[in-house]
Write a protein that holds these residues in place. Structure first.
Motif, PDB file in Angstrom:
ATOM      1  N   LEU A  82      39.133  47.825  -0.699  1.00  0.00           N
ATOM      2  CA  LEU A  82      37.949  47.344   0.254  1.00  0.00           C
ATOM      3  C   LEU A  82      36.702  47.172  -0.791  1.00  0.00           C
ATOM      4  CD1 LEU A  82      38.298  48.752   3.595  1.00  0.00           C
ATOM      5  CD2 LEU A  82      38.961  46.537   2.773  1.00  0.00           C
ATOM      6  N   ASP A  83      36.400  48.095  -1.478  1.00  0.00           N
ATOM      7  CA  ASP A  83      35.087  48.242  -2.409  1.00  0.00           C
ATOM      8  C   ASP A  83      35.519  46.982  -3.273  1.00  0.00           C
ATOM      9  OD1 ASP A  83      34.062  50.367  -1.412  1.00  0.00           O
ATOM     10  OD2 ASP A  83      34.634  51.612  -3.046  1.00  0.00           O
ATOM     11  N   ILE A  85      37.050  44.024  -2.928  1.00  0.00           N
ATOM     12  CA  ILE A  85      36.716  42.907  -2.351  1.00  0.00           C
ATOM     13  C   ILE A  85      35.690  42.740  -1.317  1.00  0.00           C
ATOM     14  CG2 ILE A  85      39.295  42.459  -2.303  1.00  0.00           C
ATOM     15  CD1 ILE A  85      39.254  42.820   0.782  1.00  0.00           C
ATOM     16  N   ALA A  86      34.668  43.401  -1.757  1.00  0.00           N
ATOM     17  CA  ALA A  86      33.198  43.713  -0.949  1.00  0.00           C
ATOM     18  C   ALA A  86      32.475  42.348  -1.300  1.00  0.00           C
ATOM     19  CB  ALA A  86      32.550  44.756  -1.551  1.00  0.00           C
ATOM     20  N   PHE A  87      32.765  41.657  -2.191  1.00  0.00           N
ATOM     21  CA  PHE A  87      31.872  40.353  -2.270  1.00  0.00           C
ATOM     22  C   PHE A  87      32.296  39.338  -0.931  1.00  0.00           C
ATOM     23  CE2 PHE A  87      35.877  40.042  -4.422  1.00  0.00           C
ATOM     24  CZ  PHE A  87      36.213  38.775  -4.092  1.00  0.00           C
ATOM     25  N   ILE A  88      33.434  39.495  -0.426  1.00  0.00           N
ATOM     26  CA  ILE A  88      33.924  38.891   0.737  1.00  0.00           C
ATOM     27  C   ILE A  88      33.054  38.921   1.845  1.00  0.00           C
ATOM     28  CG2 ILE A  88      35.787  37.695   2.121  1.00  0.00           C
ATOM     29  CD1 ILE A  88      37.703  38.649  -0.218  1.00  0.00           C
ATOM     30  N   PHE A  89      32.187  40.244   2.051  1.00  0.00           N
ATOM     31  CA  PHE A  89      31.540  40.490   2.991  1.00  0.00           C
ATOM     32  C   PHE A  89      30.260  39.689   3.080  1.00  0.00           C
ATOM     33  CE2 PHE A  89      33.149  45.039   2.796  1.00  0.00           C
ATOM     34  CZ  PHE A  89      34.072  45.011   3.767  1.00  0.00           C
ATOM     35  N   HIS A  90      30.039  39.410   1.834  1.00  0.00           N
ATOM     36  CA  HIS A  90      28.922  38.354   1.757  1.00  0.00           C
ATOM     37  C   HIS A  90      29.449  36.818   1.675  1.00  0.00           C
ATOM     38  CE1 HIS A  90      25.757  40.924  -0.658  1.00  0.00           C
ATOM     39  NE2 HIS A  90      26.450  41.553   0.086  1.00  0.00           N
ATOM     40  N   ARG A  91      30.788  36.495   1.549  1.00  0.00           N
ATOM     41  CA  ARG A  91      31.012  35.194   1.383  1.00  0.00           C
ATOM     42  C   ARG A  91      32.425  34.978   2.212  1.00  0.00           C
ATOM     43  NH1 ARG A  91      29.220  36.296  -3.747  1.00  0.00           N
ATOM     44  NH2 ARG A  91      31.400  36.506  -4.769  1.00  0.00           N
ATOM     45  N   PRO A  92      32.530  35.423   3.575  1.00  0.00           N
ATOM     46  CA  PRO A  92      33.705  35.665   4.419  1.00  0.00           C
ATOM     47  C   PRO A  92      34.538  34.163   4.399  1.00  0.00           C
ATOM     48  CG  PRO A  92      31.661  35.289   5.840  1.00  0.00           C
ATOM     49  CD  PRO A  92      31.082  35.276   4.583  1.00  0.00           C
ATOM     50  N   ALA A 101      44.296  47.039  13.141  1.00  0.00           N
ATOM     51  CA  ALA A 101      44.370  48.345  12.264  1.00  0.00           C
ATOM     52  C   ALA A 101      45.421  49.345  13.025  1.00  0.00           C
ATOM     53  CB  ALA A 101      43.322  48.800  12.130  1.00  0.00           C
ATOM     54  N   ILE A 102      46.153  50.143  12.167  1.00  0.00           N
ATOM     55  CA  ILE A 102      46.949  51.134  12.602  1.00  0.00           C
ATOM     56  C   ILE A 102      46.406  52.536  11.966  1.00  0.00           C
ATOM     57  CG2 ILE A 102      49.055  52.101  13.085  1.00  0.00           C
ATOM     58  CD1 ILE A 102      50.153  49.096  13.840  1.00  0.00           C
ATOM     59  N   VAL A 103      45.986  53.444  12.545  1.00  0.00           N
ATOM     60  CA  VAL A 103      45.816  54.731  11.735  1.00  0.00           C
ATOM     61  C   VAL A 103      46.708  55.889  12.450  1.00  0.00           C
ATOM     62  CG1 VAL A 103      43.999  56.254  11.465  1.00  0.00           C
ATOM     63  CG2 VAL A 103      43.343  53.917  11.459  1.00  0.00           C
ATOM     64  N   ILE A 104      47.246  56.473  11.366  1.00  0.00           N
ATOM     65  CA  ILE A 104      48.174  57.678  11.888  1.00  0.00           C
ATOM     66  C   ILE A 104      47.356  58.910  11.354  1.00  0.00           C
ATOM     67  CG2 ILE A 104      50.326  58.779  11.706  1.00  0.00           C
ATOM     68  CD1 ILE A 104      50.480  55.767  12.375  1.00  0.00           C
ATOM     69  N   GLN A 105      47.333  59.897  12.166  1.00  0.00           N
ATOM     70  CA  GLN A 105      46.588  61.194  12.235  1.00  0.00           C
ATOM     71  C   GLN A 105      47.451  62.546  12.619  1.00  0.00           C
ATOM     72  OE1 GLN A 105      43.099  61.200  14.135  1.00  0.00           O
ATOM     73  NE2 GLN A 105      43.895  61.015  16.283  1.00  0.00           N
ATOM     74  N   GLY A 106      46.955  63.574  12.057  1.00  0.00           N
ATOM     75  CA  GLY A 106      47.662  64.884  12.588  1.00  0.00           C
ATOM     76  C   GLY A 106      46.978  65.545  13.753  1.00  0.00           C
ATOM     77  N   ILE A 107      45.538  65.670  13.907  1.00  0.00           N
ATOM     78  CA  ILE A 107      45.091  66.233  15.050  1.00  0.00           C
ATOM     79  C   ILE A 107      43.864  65.090  15.330  1.00  0.00           C
ATOM     80  CG2 ILE A 107      43.418  68.262  15.559  1.00  0.00           C
ATOM     81  CD1 ILE A 107      44.760  69.454  13.254  1.00  0.00           C
ATOM     82  N   TYR A 108      42.710  64.834  14.639  1.00  0.00           N
ATOM     83  CA  TYR A 108      41.802  64.088  15.457  1.00  0.00           C
ATOM     84  C   TYR A 108      40.781  63.455  14.362  1.00  0.00           C
ATOM     85  CZ  TYR A 108      38.434  67.375  13.888  1.00  0.00           C
ATOM     86  OH  TYR A 108      37.526  68.290  13.207  1.00  0.00           O
ATOM     87  N   LEU A 117      37.696  49.782  10.596  1.00  0.00           N
ATOM     88  CA  LEU A 117      38.595  48.827   9.944  1.00  0.00           C
ATOM     89  C   LEU A 117      38.330  47.752  10.829  1.00  0.00           C
ATOM     90  CD1 LEU A 117      41.984  50.843   9.085  1.00  0.00           C
ATOM     91  CD2 LEU A 117      40.315  49.780   7.331  1.00  0.00           C
ATOM     92  N   GLU A 118      38.452  47.550  12.265  1.00  0.00           N
ATOM     93  CA  GLU A 118      37.986  46.516  12.936  1.00  0.00           C
ATOM     94  C   GLU A 118      36.804  45.782  12.337  1.00  0.00           C
ATOM     95  OE1 GLU A 118      40.375  48.191  16.952  1.00  0.00           O
ATOM     96  OE2 GLU A 118      38.034  48.256  16.712  1.00  0.00           O
ATOM     97  N   SER A 119      35.663  46.604  12.121  1.00  0.00           N
ATOM     98  CA  SER A 119      34.438  46.140  11.880  1.00  0.00           C
ATOM     99  C   SER A 119      34.521  45.434  10.504  1.00  0.00           C
ATOM    100  CB  SER A 119      33.510  47.032  11.499  1.00  0.00           C
ATOM    101  OG  SER A 119      32.180  46.785  11.489  1.00  0.00           O
ATOM    102  N   THR A 120      35.484  46.048   9.423  1.00  0.00           N
ATOM    103  CA  THR A 120      35.783  45.327   8.322  1.00  0.00           C
ATOM    104  C   THR A 120      36.434  44.156   8.414  1.00  0.00           C
ATOM    105  OG1 THR A 120      35.921  47.776   7.285  1.00  0.00           O
ATOM    106  CG2 THR A 120      36.819  45.850   6.106  1.00  0.00           C
ATOM    107  N   GLY A 121      37.237  44.128   9.109  1.00  0.00           N
ATOM    108  CA  GLY A 121      37.983  42.666   9.316  1.00  0.00           C
ATOM    109  C   GLY A 121      37.151  41.595   9.807  1.00  0.00           C
ATOM    110  N   GLU A 122      36.229  41.987  10.842  1.00  0.00           N
ATOM    111  CA  GLU A 122      35.567  41.100  11.543  1.00  0.00           C
ATOM    112  C   GLU A 122      34.503  40.441  10.243  1.00  0.00           C
ATOM    113  OE1 GLU A 122      33.399  42.551  14.602  1.00  0.00           O
ATOM    114  OE2 GLU A 122      35.086  42.313  16.147  1.00  0.00           O
TER     115      GLU A 122
END
Length: 227
Positions: A82-83, A85-92, A101-108, A117-122
């Protein structure tokens, strides 16, 4: 989890799907030189597989970002990507492409990663479907597996609808405001040597109501009068 997610597609429609594991690609660490922001991504001094991964995104109709919860964030591999390709935040640019986005975790702690990730995608331009966080410890009980399956199914249908409904979404007031602020900032700069300004000018965004053609009501159009 992703394999289970993709099984839903196989039961509903034909789809070409590719697993992309960042560990299999050469991605050097971003040094923060900002050349991609100021002059353009082609001036990045790091020569690696960044553009190969971007090409895969460009050739896709939808993207799923999946990550385990590492220290309450995405993995270092994904963060570095993501770092890079960060220029795409300026030039979407990924308008019309579905994203979840799917996140897997053990506890919380994974719910905040999904939101990140949703905000990043937008900000990259994707048409974002709400993702999910799945808590999974081994061994899993039948009840826990049932709960995971239900969450995955809901996420699948949200993503599938975004993938099939190709009409570009009408932006919210917040998104319109961000667009107008970015537009105004570029107009103030008016520097032909600054890549962001050139990109906005090339896309005719200075004359547009939004990043793409969309019908806006009179109230939303009024935002343009203030910025």
């Amino acid at each position: 989890m992703i394999q289970q997610f993709i099984e839903n597609f196989k039961s509903h429609t034909e789809i070409d799907f590719e697993y992309v594991f960042l560990r299999d690609y050469n991605l050097l660490n971003c040094t923060g030189c900002k050349l991609c922001f100021n002059k353009g991504e082609e001036y990045c001094p790091l020569k690696d597989d960044r553009d190969l991964l971007l090409e895969k995104i460009n050739n896709s109709d939808g993207i799923i970002f999946a990550t385990p919860n590492y220290a309450f964030h995405v993995t270092a591999l994904m963060k570095n990507f993501l770092d890079r390709i960060a220029f795409i935040f300026h030039r979407p640019r990924f308008f019309g492409k579905a994203f979840t986005a799917i996140v897997i975790q053990g506890i919380y702690g994974g719910a905040s990663i999904v939101k990140y990730l949703e905000s990043t995608g937008e900000k990259l331009g994707f048409n974002v479907a709400k993702g999910c966080c799945l808590t999974s410890l081994e061994p899993r009980t039948a009840q826990e597996q049932k709960k995971i399956t239900q969450k995955l199914n809901k996420t699948y249908f949200r993503f599938y609808n975004k993938l099939m409904f190709t009409k570009l979404p009408n932006p919210s007031f917040a998104k319109l405001l961000i667009f107008r602020i970015a537009n105004t900032s570029m107009l103030i700069i008016q520097n032909e040597k600054f890549e962001d300004y050139c990109y906005f000018k090339e896309k005719d965004w200075f004359e547009s109501d939004y990043y793409y053609n969309v019908w806006l009501g009179p109230i939303k159009k009024a935002i343009r009068l203030f910025f």
